[in-house]
Every structure is written in C-alpha cells, then in structure tokens.
Design a protein around this motif. Structure first.
Motif, short mmCIF file in Angstrom:
data_model
loop_
_atom_site.label_atom_id
_atom_site.label_comp_id
_atom_site.label_asym_id
_atom_site.label_seq_id
_atom_site.Cartn_x
_atom_site.Cartn_y
_atom_site.Cartn_z
N THR A 35 0.80 -1.23 0.00
CA THR A 35 0.00 0.00 0.00
C THR A 35 0.83 1.27 0.00
O THR A 35 0.29 2.34 -0.30
N GLU A 36 2.10 1.17 0.33
CA GLU A 36 2.92 2.37 0.35
C GLU A 36 4.39 1.97 0.36
O GLU A 36 4.76 0.95 0.94
N VAL A 59 8.52 -0.72 2.99
CA VAL A 59 7.42 -1.23 2.17
C VAL A 59 6.30 -1.61 3.13
O VAL A 59 6.47 -2.47 4.00
N GLN A 60 5.15 -0.96 2.96
CA GLN A 60 4.02 -1.19 3.86
C GLN A 60 3.09 -2.25 3.27
O GLN A 60 2.73 -2.19 2.09
N LEU A 61 2.72 -3.23 4.10
CA LEU A 61 1.77 -4.27 3.72
C LEU A 61 0.48 -4.09 4.50
O LEU A 61 0.50 -3.74 5.69
N TRP A 62 -0.63 -4.34 3.83
CA TRP A 62 -1.95 -4.23 4.45
C TRP A 62 -2.80 -5.40 3.98
O TRP A 62 -2.78 -5.75 2.79
N LEU A 83 6.96 -2.28 -7.35
CA LEU A 83 8.14 -1.59 -6.84
C LEU A 83 8.92 -0.91 -7.96
O LEU A 83 9.52 0.15 -7.74
N SER A 84 8.90 -1.47 -9.16
CA SER A 84 9.56 -0.83 -10.30
C SER A 84 8.85 0.48 -10.66
O SER A 84 9.51 1.49 -10.95
N LEU A 98 16.21 -2.10 4.03
CA LEU A 98 14.81 -2.37 3.71
C LEU A 98 14.09 -2.79 4.99
O LEU A 98 14.60 -3.61 5.77
N LYS A 99 12.92 -2.22 5.19
CA LYS A 99 12.06 -2.65 6.29
C LYS A 99 10.67 -2.90 5.72
O LYS A 99 10.26 -2.28 4.74
N ILE A 100 9.96 -3.82 6.35
CA ILE A 100 8.58 -4.13 5.99
C ILE A 100 7.71 -3.65 7.13
O ILE A 100 7.89 -4.07 8.27
N GLU A 101 6.76 -2.76 6.82
CA GLU A 101 5.84 -2.24 7.84
C GLU A 101 4.56 -3.05 7.76
O GLU A 101 3.97 -3.20 6.69
#
Length: 163
Positions: A35-36, A59-62, A83-84, A98-101
C-alpha cells in the motif's frame, strides 16, 4: 537486507509466490497489498551527542478485509512490477536498509527487518524480525557491554549526560 538485495531477490524468483513471515510460523495473509513505499532519511543525534544519518526503504503491507479467505499470494513478479513503478516515480537509494511495515488485529504495527529468506517449493518466504533498541553511545557514556545475558558491568547514572 538492502533495497538492492530485495529487488534482485524478487527478480531472481519472479515465478514464485511472495510470502512474509512476520513472526515464527506466522504469515502475512494472502490478502495482503503493498500500500505504500516510503523513502526515509534518518538524521539523528544519540544520547552521547553523536550524530548519524542513513536512508531506509519501508514497504508497507496491508491485509484487505474484503479479501479474507484468499489463498493465492502475490507473485514476486507482481511485487517487482509495483516496486519498479515506484522506483520510476521516486528513485530508490539502493544501499538503504529495507524494512517491511505491517500489523494485523493481533500484531502491533512494526517496521520489521528482513532477517533471511527461504525458498520452499513455489514460495519465496521473507523472514521478518524486530531489532531491539540499543544505546549507540555506550563507550561515550561509560556503559560496558553485557558480560552475560542480562548482566551489565556498568550503568548510566542520572545527570551523567548519557541515556
């Protein structure tokens, strides 16, 4: 994991489903969306008056409530496409961490590091983990490293100018 490593991994495994393990044996639901994407610059001062700066890609996951019960995970190919597109709009700093939110009803919102990955059949599984907070100015503050689990030889006294 750095942003470049993540993008290379997705490219290398385009035909696989992309799964995220946010805690041991707990996966982000197949109903997740990216999502973001945040390009973050951190400019900090620690408790010992040390300055630092670095970049992060978050990188936000929902999980979509309207897709509960979905069983097919997003492919690495689709994630790479998303992402591209982001990278064409706002270029990445490829050596950024890199972090995943992520969060869900039973897991608090957190920015998780990619600790490792695993290929299991047709799945690319990213293993996420938290990183504990720490004092970066231990030496400047006279704090000795733990000699055993939970044991610290020094301390940070009130008024000492640290922590």
């Amino acid at each position: 994991m750095k942003t470049q490593e993540f993008l290379n991994l997705l490219k290398e495994h385009q035909g696989k489903s992309l799964l995220f393990e946010y805690a041991p044996n707990l996966l982000v639901g197949a109903n997740y969306h990216i999502t973001e994407v945040k390009h973050i610059t951190v400019d900090s001062v620690d408790c010992g008056a040390g300055v630092d700066a670095w970049k992060e890609t978050i990188v936000q996951l929902w999980e979509s409530p309207s897709e509960l019960g979905k069983t097919e995970f997003m492919s690495a190919y689709k994630a790479m496409g998303i992402l591209s597109k982001v990278g064409r709009m706002k270029p990445y700093t490829m050596d950024a961490e890199l972090k995943i939110e992520y969060s869900n009803a039973t897991f608090h919102t957190a920015q998780l590091f990619v600790n490792d990955y695993e290929i299991r059949g047709t799945n690319l599984i990213l293993k996420l983990a938290v990183e504990q907070t720490d004092c970066k100015a231990k030496k400047a503050c006279g704090i000795e490293e733990p000699t055993a689990v939970g044991e610290v030889a020094g301390g940070c006294a009130p008024g000492s100018g640290c922590c």
